[in-house]
Enzyme design. Structure first.
Site, short mmCIF file in Angstrom:
data_model
loop_
_atom_site.label_atom_id
_atom_site.label_comp_id
_atom_site.label_asym_id
_atom_site.label_seq_id
_atom_site.Cartn_x
_atom_site.Cartn_y
_atom_site.Cartn_z
N ARG A 130 -21.07 -2.42 -23.17
CA ARG A 130 -21.65 -1.66 -22.05
C ARG A 130 -20.69 -0.61 -21.51
NH1 ARG A 130 -26.53 -4.11 -19.90
NH2 ARG A 130 -26.79 -6.11 -20.91
N HIS A 164 -37.66 -0.36 -7.69
CA HIS A 164 -37.92 -1.64 -8.35
C HIS A 164 -39.34 -2.07 -8.01
CE1 HIS A 164 -37.05 -5.54 -10.05
NE2 HIS A 164 -37.61 -6.09 -8.99
N THR A 171 -26.06 -1.65 -6.10
CA THR A 171 -24.76 -2.30 -5.92
C THR A 171 -24.48 -3.10 -7.19
OG1 THR A 171 -25.72 -4.30 -4.98
CG2 THR A 171 -25.21 -2.50 -3.43
N ASP A 202 -30.53 -5.44 -8.16
CA ASP A 202 -31.69 -5.35 -7.27
C ASP A 202 -31.43 -6.00 -5.91
OD1 ASP A 202 -33.15 -4.02 -9.26
OD2 ASP A 202 -33.86 -5.90 -10.10
N1 NHR Z 1 -27.32 -2.07 -12.28
C1 NHR Z 1 -26.72 -2.61 -11.19
N2 NHR Z 1 -25.40 -2.82 -11.23
N3 NHR Z 1 -27.40 -2.91 -10.06
C2 NHR Z 1 -28.72 -2.71 -10.00
O1 NHR Z 1 -29.36 -3.01 -8.86
C3 NHR Z 1 -29.41 -2.17 -11.12
C4 NHR Z 1 -28.66 -1.86 -12.26
C5 NHR Z 1 -29.29 -1.34 -13.41
C6 NHR Z 1 -30.65 -1.15 -13.41
C7 NHR Z 1 -32.91 -1.40 -12.36
C8 NHR Z 1 -33.53 -2.84 -12.39
C9 NHR Z 1 -35.01 -2.75 -12.08
O2 NHR Z 1 -35.36 -2.18 -11.05
C10 NHR Z 1 -31.41 -1.50 -12.29
C11 NHR Z 1 -30.79 -1.98 -11.14
C12 NHR Z 1 -32.74 -3.72 -15.99
C13 NHR Z 1 -32.58 -5.10 -15.94
C14 NHR Z 1 -32.21 -5.88 -17.17
O3 NHR Z 1 -32.20 -7.10 -17.16
C15 NHR Z 1 -32.78 -5.73 -14.72
C16 NHR Z 1 -33.10 -4.98 -13.58
C17 NHR Z 1 -33.21 -3.60 -13.65
C18 NHR Z 1 -33.05 -2.98 -14.86
N4 NHR Z 1 -31.84 -5.18 -18.29
C19 NHR Z 1 -31.49 -5.77 -19.58
C20 NHR Z 1 -30.01 -5.48 -19.92
O4 NHR Z 1 -29.48 -6.23 -20.76
C21 NHR Z 1 -32.32 -5.17 -20.68
C22 NHR Z 1 -33.77 -5.44 -20.47
C23 NHR Z 1 -34.69 -4.61 -21.39
O5 NHR Z 1 -34.19 -3.73 -22.12
O6 NHR Z 1 -35.91 -4.83 -21.32
O7 NHR Z 1 -29.42 -4.51 -19.42
O8 NHR Z 1 -35.85 -3.32 -12.82
#
Ligand code: NHR
Length: 181
Positions: free
Chosen positions: A51, A95, A127, A131
């Site tokens: 990442r 979100h 943050t 979420d």
């Molecule tokens: N990063 C941080 N540090 N804090 C937040 O509040 C974040 C963030 C990155 C993205 C969007 C969030 C949403 O509104 C968001 C908020 C992706 C995942 C996730 O599990 C969860 C929440 C959100 C976005 N992603 C997986 C991962 O491994 C991949 C999931 C997929 O590709 O379908 O990164 O929904």
């Protein structure tokens, strides 16, 4: 994303300086470019599980654009604390749930499974905790009898396109009072 870009004209306190995606095929890139906004794509799949390396590559076009504010819109890669720290207090996300209900994924399915009478969307500050940042706005919709996940998602999306521009206008003018639609 397009609702934000289209709103940033005239007396709006902000302008779109870059639309960036982790998916080079994202339809929004061509649409933003057609509106005259610079675009960039950094495919996270090229970096495997690293990442930090993905974020370092993403940072190049982002820093070059010198943004004051970052808006996540359908951005699905969890960001590391180091990336978040660089933009602390000036990165927003929308979100599709009424946070603090249903952080993370599959929000509409979870609202339906719980039998909720209401659903909606939340704009919040990003943050390190997913979420969980301060709420900057919320919009609510009813859950109707017989709703499928797609039905509810479509009803919420209409509100996402109203809420996010309203919040960004206020936030970019220096006002963090939450917007409730
Ligand atoms: N990063 C941080 N540090 N804090 C937040 O509040 C974040 C963030 C990155 C993205 C969007 C969030 C949403 O509104 C968001 C908020 C992706 C995942 C996730 O599990 C969860 C929440 C959100 C976005 N992603 C997986 C991962 O491994 C991949 C999931 C997929 O590709 O379908 O990164 O929904």
């Amino acid at each position: 994303m397009l609702a934000l870009v289209r709103d940033m004209v005239g007396d709006h306190p902000a302008r779109a300086v870059l639309v960036a995606s982790n998916d080079p095929e994202a339809a929004g890139l061509a649409r933003a470019a057609a509106l005259g906004v610079p675009v960039a794509a950094v495919d996270h799949r090229a970096f495997g599980k690293d990442r930090a390396a993905f974020e370092a590559a993403l940072l190049e076009p982002v820093l070059a654009a010198q943004p004051d504010i970052l808006c996540l819109a359908g951005f699905m890669r969890v960001l590391t604390p180091a990336f978040v720290a660089r933009f602390e207090g000036r990165m927003l996300n929308i979100h599709p749930s009424l946070l603090p209900k249903y952080p993370g994924l599959h929000t509409h399915a979870r609202a339906l499974a719980a039998g909720d009478a209401e659903a909606g969307c939340t704009v919040h500050e990003v943050t390190p905790v997913l979420d969980a940042g301060p709420v900057l706005g919320q919009a609510r919709v009813p859950v109707l009898a017989g709703d499928s996940e797609a039905d509810l998602a479509a009803r919420v999306l209409v509100q996402e396109h109203r809420l996010y521009p309203a919040v960004l206008r206020r936030f970019a003018s220096g006002d963090r009072t939450p917007v409730y639609l």
